[in-house]
Design an enzyme around this catalytic site. Structure first.
Site, PDB file in Angstrom:
ATOM      1  CD  GLN A 198     -18.615   1.912  24.045  1.00  0.00           C
ATOM      2  OE1 GLN A 198     -19.297   1.074  23.483  1.00  0.00           O
ATOM      3  NE2 GLN A 198     -18.372   1.897  25.346  1.00  0.00           N
ATOM      4  CD  GLU A 210       4.930   2.627  -7.593  1.00  0.00           C
ATOM      5  OE1 GLU A 210       5.791   1.767  -7.292  1.00  0.00           O
ATOM      6  OE2 GLU A 210       5.047   3.825  -7.346  1.00  0.00           O
TER       7      GLU A 210
END
Length: 404
Positions: free
Chosen positions: A299, A384
């Site tokens: 899981q 950027e």
């Protein structure tokens, strides 16, 4: 008027499949080699130019998509192939975006094709904005441009840092200060044509990631460019400076205008890398066995993969929304462009780290590509505009306050 739909049209689907094929068959097999060599992958660039994937026409076609999704779709697929090689292919687009953001139609027609060269002889271009003491702080730029009336030339002096393709480019697009008293509003963009004396570069910077992409400092020592190389022209510049001196809104300055155009595209780059890492981890988890069963049946691993897929899909939707808004001139009232880049960049760093964890010790070696993807992803929270700058842009947009 048609209803809401997220279904891609035939042209967009065809584009995605075409670019994906190139990324799968040409970029991926070359990725590890060029990362190790830390050199510009000219053979891949030439191959892309030969089939029309690298060039002015391709970029113009993607930009012209009225929905605005062709560019992020193509970008995601290229970066899914490999980020370093993809940036070597896409870096020229940043310079082209700089010309597009500030230039006149005649300047676009003259210089954008020069950025890319031809199919038989491809070239590169560089956008030179950041400086050693001023990256995110665009108001701190010191490179100066002074007009020489006698010769109708601009004289540029200064140093630019971390320029993609800097020094090896055919065309350099340089942001410089023309009126220091006005801070970021006193800047303009300039074309430095091929072979212009006074522009030099000491060589490529060795980097943590994106190693196939050339990054370098650029020095400008009495670089003289013709008056027509001022992006937007002198008349518009003088009018904009006059408004700024009067305290009126002067419009965006050169570097920020380019970044606002390109941030959703950078988000698409980050999504491509994150998706590549997720898909590799998913396949690995389906093959690898531990404690008597496939690790995806545990899981904790399955939930990691679920979270990766959910975050990547969410980031892509933010990128697509911003790209659509930008293409259709819908104002970024909540900083949607910066929001998309922020989310995608952070998801890319996180998802590539989780991919390494799912592979365990194998993920930490160069036998698997996820360690390279993790190195490449980190830049998306830096260049950027750092994640902090993106948050600042969004904070100012949603609050209406000049938050510092």
């Amino acid at each position: 008027m048609g209803g809401f739909s997220l279904e891609l049209n035939e042209d967009q689907v065809a584009l995605r499949e075409w670019v994906h094929g190139f990324a799968k068959d040409v970029i991926r097999p070359a990725a590890a080699e060029w990362d190790e060599r830390e050199e510009t992958p000219w053979p891949v660039i030439r191959e892309a130019a030969k089939i029309g994937l690298y060039g002015f026409e391709a970029l113009a076609t993607w930009f012209s998509d009225p929905i605005g999704l062709s560019l992020p779709i193509a970008t995601e697929e290229l970066f899914w192939g490999d980020a370093g090689i993809a940036l070597a292919l896409m870096g020229t687009g940043l310079a082209a975006a700089g010309i597009f953001a500030s230039g006149e139609p005649e300047q676009l027609a003259e210089w954008v094709p020069e950025c890319f060269g031809t199919e038989d002889d491809p070239k590169l271009a560089a956008f030179c904005a950041s400086e050693p003491q001023a990256g995110s702080d665009v108001a701190g730029y010191r490179t100066r441009a002074v007009y020489d009336e006698a010769t109708d030339e601009w004289v540029l002096n200064g140093q630019k840092a971390w320029a993609t393709n800097g020094g090896i480019a055919n065309v350099h697009v340089v942001t410089a200060v023309v009126d220091p008293a006005l801070g970021s509003r006193g800047q303009a963009g300039f074309i430095v044509p091929p072979g212009t004396p006074g522009l030099s570069s000491p060589g490529k910077i060795r980097k943590h990631g994106m190693r196939a992409s050339h990054t370098a400092d650029v020095f400008l020592d009495d670089v003289r460019v013709p008056g027509r190389c001022l992006l937007g022209g002198r008349e518009k510049l003088e009018a904009r400076l006059a408004r700024a001196r009067e305290g009126l809104r002067a419009g965006g300055q050169a570097a920020m205008a380019t970044f606002e155009t390109t941030r959703p595209t950078v988000g698409a780059m980050a999504v491509g890398v994150a998706r590549a890492a997720y898909e590799y981890a998913l396949e690995y988890a389906g093959d690898r066995e531990a404690f008597g069963r496939k690790i995806i049946e545990h899981q904790s691993i399955a939930f990691d993969l679920v979270n990766m897929r959910t975050e990547i899909d969410a980031a892509r939707l933010l990128v697509w929304r911003a790209a659509w808004m930008g293409r259709n001139n819908v104002p970024f009232t909540a900083g949607e462009g910066s929001m998309s880049k922020l989310k995608a960049g952070e998801v890319s760093v996180w998802a590539t780290e989780r991919a390494i964890h799912i592979l365990g010790g194998a993920g930490y070696t160069r036998e698997h590509p996820v360690e390279r993807m993790h190195r490449d992803a980190k830049i998306f929270t830096i260049f950027e505009g750092t994640s902090e700058i993106q948050r600042l842009v969004v904070a100012r947009a949603i609050s209406g306050l000049h938050i510092k």
